[in-house]
Each structure stands twice: as structure tokens, then as C-alpha cells.
Design a protein around this motif. Structure first.
Motif, PDB file in Angstrom:
ATOM      1  N   ILE A 110       0.822  -1.215   0.000  1.00  9.39           N
ATOM      2  CA  ILE A 110       0.000   0.000   0.000  1.00  9.39           C
ATOM      3  C   ILE A 110       0.857   1.268   0.000  1.00  9.39           C
ATOM      4  O   ILE A 110       0.475   2.277  -0.588  1.00  9.39           O
ATOM      5  CB  ILE A 110      -0.960  -0.008   1.215  1.00  9.39           C
ATOM      6  N   THR A 111       2.013   1.205   0.640  1.00  9.24           N
ATOM      7  CA  THR A 111       2.816   2.431   0.765  1.00  9.24           C
ATOM      8  C   THR A 111       3.783   2.629  -0.400  1.00  9.24           C
ATOM      9  O   THR A 111       4.418   3.673  -0.505  1.00  9.24           O
ATOM     10  CB  THR A 111       3.621   2.441   2.086  1.00  9.24           C
ATOM     11  N   LEU A 112       3.892   1.626  -1.270  1.00  6.40           N
ATOM     12  CA  LEU A 112       4.881   1.701  -2.345  1.00  6.40           C
ATOM     13  C   LEU A 112       4.707   2.950  -3.227  1.00  6.40           C
ATOM     14  O   LEU A 112       5.630   3.753  -3.382  1.00  6.40           O
ATOM     15  CB  LEU A 112       4.806   0.428  -3.205  1.00  6.40           C
ATOM     16  N   ALA A 113       3.514   3.102  -3.795  1.00  6.00           N
ATOM     17  CA  ALA A 113       3.303   4.235  -4.714  1.00  6.00           C
ATOM     18  C   ALA A 113       3.398   5.581  -4.000  1.00  6.00           C
ATOM     19  O   ALA A 113       4.088   6.483  -4.491  1.00  6.00           O
ATOM     20  CB  ALA A 113       1.969   4.088  -5.446  1.00  6.00           C
ATOM     21  N   PRO A 114       2.745   5.736  -2.841  1.00  7.39           N
ATOM     22  CA  PRO A 114       2.879   7.042  -2.175  1.00  7.39           C
ATOM     23  C   PRO A 114       4.340   7.407  -1.902  1.00  7.39           C
ATOM     24  O   PRO A 114       4.741   8.559  -2.074  1.00  7.39           O
ATOM     25  CB  PRO A 114       2.103   6.864  -0.857  1.00  7.39           C
ATOM     26  N   ARG A 115       5.135   6.404  -1.513  1.00 10.50           N
ATOM     27  CA  ARG A 115       6.538   6.704  -1.173  1.00 10.50           C
ATOM     28  C   ARG A 115       7.372   6.931  -2.418  1.00 10.50           C
ATOM     29  O   ARG A 115       8.107   7.910  -2.526  1.00 10.50           O
ATOM     30  CB  ARG A 115       7.123   5.561  -0.333  1.00 10.50           C
ATOM     31  N   ARG A 116       7.252   6.012  -3.379  1.00 13.69           N
ATOM     32  CA  ARG A 116       8.125   6.070  -4.559  1.00 13.69           C
ATOM     33  C   ARG A 116       7.698   7.129  -5.553  1.00 13.69           C
ATOM     34  O   ARG A 116       8.511   7.822  -6.133  1.00 13.69           O
ATOM     35  CB  ARG A 116       8.148   4.718  -5.270  1.00 13.69           C
TER      36      ARG A 116
END
Ligand SMILES: Nc1ncnc2c1ncn2[C@@H]1O[C@H](COP(=O)(O)OP(=O)(O)O)[C@@H](O)[C@H]1O
Ligand SMILES: [Mg+2]
Length: 257
Positions: A110-116
Motif C-alpha cells: 500500500i505504501t509503495l506508490a505514495p513513497r516512490r
């Protein structure tokens, strides 16, 4: 996250203008017009091969259209000068197959896109992810790997992942089609909750009862044409076109309506 200008009142979130899409010599979408008003749900129905997925993929710029235009909050996103990545950041997509990364935990998925992609700091991305998991009935699942979850749970994680970037619009393509029947309800329940929270959605579905219940607008696609559109009561209750009636009759006979 960058602030976008508030959309104008009454302006559709998504607009398709005479969209034409071909694959080789096959015309898959012909002159499709569509307006999706803010905070509404549009259901795309129609036989397999009628163009529902292609329409959603064009809206997310996964496919290039041959003619016409697609506008997101009034901006022509099919203008060649527009960067598709910046558009896709504003649109959440969930497909039939959950497409979660198997080697990542739920939280990492879930956090991949927001972070990257969005450069959200880890702590903030994780806080948002946990909040979403809680809302989608998956609190406590953050550390699990996808294969430890049921199909319904995995699909809810996929929805959480799509929501993590705070999209303007959510596109859902047959998101319950691969689920065991007893798991369909929990995923549709999440979609209903999102509608109640005001999320703007376009969904392709074979769940006619659900479409009738949740949609503000129903579009019946036939051979790449929006043959009929209206409120659920109009399209399901009093279809004008013979082909719509035939499609609905077939579903009724198959016990799916
Ligand atoms: N990448 C592709 N290449 C060639 N034809 C395609 C491709 N994607 C879809 N099609 C064709 O476009 C038509 C519409 O498909 P699709 O949008 O998947 O319909 P639906 O989602 O309503 O089942 C079908 O005839 C399909 O075979
Ligand atoms: Mg499809």
C-alpha cells in the motif's frame, strides 16, 4: 502531496468526447461520450468483449486513443503534451486480478506508490495505509503477505492501495469476478462505503444487482458503442433498446439478475 485547484462546480470529473479506439482493423470503442459527475458512480455493463475494460484502460491512459478526447477535471489528458504519469497519479485503478506484489507485506504494497511516486515520507505513508486498512476492515493485517489472505481480503488490499494516493477518481474493472461467491459481498460493501464517502467511481461489472443498487448512471456497451444509458431504474427497469433487453433477459435466464 501537491494541492490541485478545486474543480469547478458541475464540471465532470471525467469526460469522454467521441472516443475512438482501434486494435488493428478492429474498432473497439466508437464515438464514446461519457460524463462522470463528482461523487457519482457510473456502472459499465455489457457482454464480454463490448469494450468495458478498454474504456477504463483508455481513461487511465494505459491505451492510446485513436480519436476524440478524454478530460480529467476539465483538462485534456489525451493531449500529447500531457505526461501520463502525472495523470495516473490522480486515478486509482483496481483490476479483476489483485496484482499485489507477493514478496511485499500488505503495508509495503500500500505504501509503495505514495513513497516512490509521490515522495510521501514513510511514517506518513504508513499512517495513511493503516487508516485505510482499518476502514476496509483489515486492521491488524498490515504485516501479512498477500498469500496469507483470502481473495476478498486481497482485493480489499488492492482497493486500499488504489486509495493510498488519494485519487480523484477510482476505476474498478470487474473487481469481484475472480472471487468465490461468498467473498463478493465484502468487496462490494467496500465500494458502497466509498460511494457514501463521496468517491467518484467508474466500474465495469457483471453484478447487476449491485449496479442497480449503487450506480447513479448505467451505461450499456454493445460492440464498442454506448447503446443505452440512464439511471438504473431506466436501464434495468425499462430498457429502450432491444439489444439491452436481450442482454438483460440472458442474465435473468442465467439466474444472474
Ligand atoms: N490489446 C488488445 N489487442 C487486440 N484486441 C484487443 C485488445 N484488448 C482488447 N481487445 C479487443 O477489444 C474488444 C473489447 O475488449 P474489452 O475491452 O476487454 O471488453 P470487455 O471488458 O467488455 O470484455 C474485444 O473484441 C477484445 O478482443
Ligand atoms: Mg473486461
Amino acid at each position: 502531496m501537491s494541492e490541485r485547484p478545486a474543480p469547478l462546480d458541475g464540471q465532470p470529473v471525467l469526460r469522454l468526447e467521441a472516443v475512438r479506439k482501434t486494435f488493428g482493423s478492429t474498432v473497439v470503442l466508437r464515438d464514446v461520450d461519457l460524463d462522470v459527475a463528482p461523487h457519482t458512480v457510473t456502472a459499465l455493463i455489457g457482454a464480454s468483449g463490448s469494450g468495458k475494460s478498454t474504456l477504463l484502460r483508455c481513461a487511465n491512459l494505459l491505451e492510446e486513443i485513436d480519436d476524440g478526447a478524454i478530460l480529467l477535471d476539465g483538462e485534456d489528458i489525451t493531449d500529447p503534451r500531457v505526461n501520463p504519469d502525472t495523470v495516473r497519479r490522480r486515478i486509482g485503478v483496481v483490476f479483476q486480478a489483485y496484482n499485489l506484489f507477493p514478496h511485499m507485506t500488505v503495508l509495503e504494497n500500500i505504501t509503495l506508490a505514495p513513497r516512490r511516486v509521490h515522495g510521501v515520507p514513510r511514517a506518513q505513508a504508513e499512517e495513511r495505509a493503516r487508516e485505510l486498512l482499518e476502514r476496509l476492515g483489515l486492521g491488524g493485517r498490515a504485516g501479512e503477505y498477500p498469500d496469507r489472505l483470502s481473495g476478498g481480503q486481497q482485493q480489499r488490499v488492492a482497493i486500499a492501495r488504489a486509495l493510498a494516493v488519494r485519487p480523484r477518481l477510482l476505476l474498478l474493472d470487474e473487481i469481484t469476478a475472480a472471487l468465490d461467491p461468498e467473498l463478493v459481498g465484502e468487496v462490494l460493501g467496500v465500494v458502497r462505503d466509498l460511494k457514501d464517502e463521496g468517491m467518484t467511481m467508474v466500474l465495469a461489472t457483471h453484478e447487476m444487482g449491485f449496479a442497480r443498487d449503487v450506480a447513479d448512471q448505467v451505461c450499456f456497451l454493445d460492440g464498442g458503442v454506448v447503446l443505452e444509458r440512464g439511471t438504473p431504474d431506466e436501464v434495468f427497469g425499462a430498457p429502450r433498446e432491444e439489444r439491452t433487453r436481450r442482454f438483460l433477459r440472458r442474465l435473468t435466464e442465467a439466474g444472474r439478475l
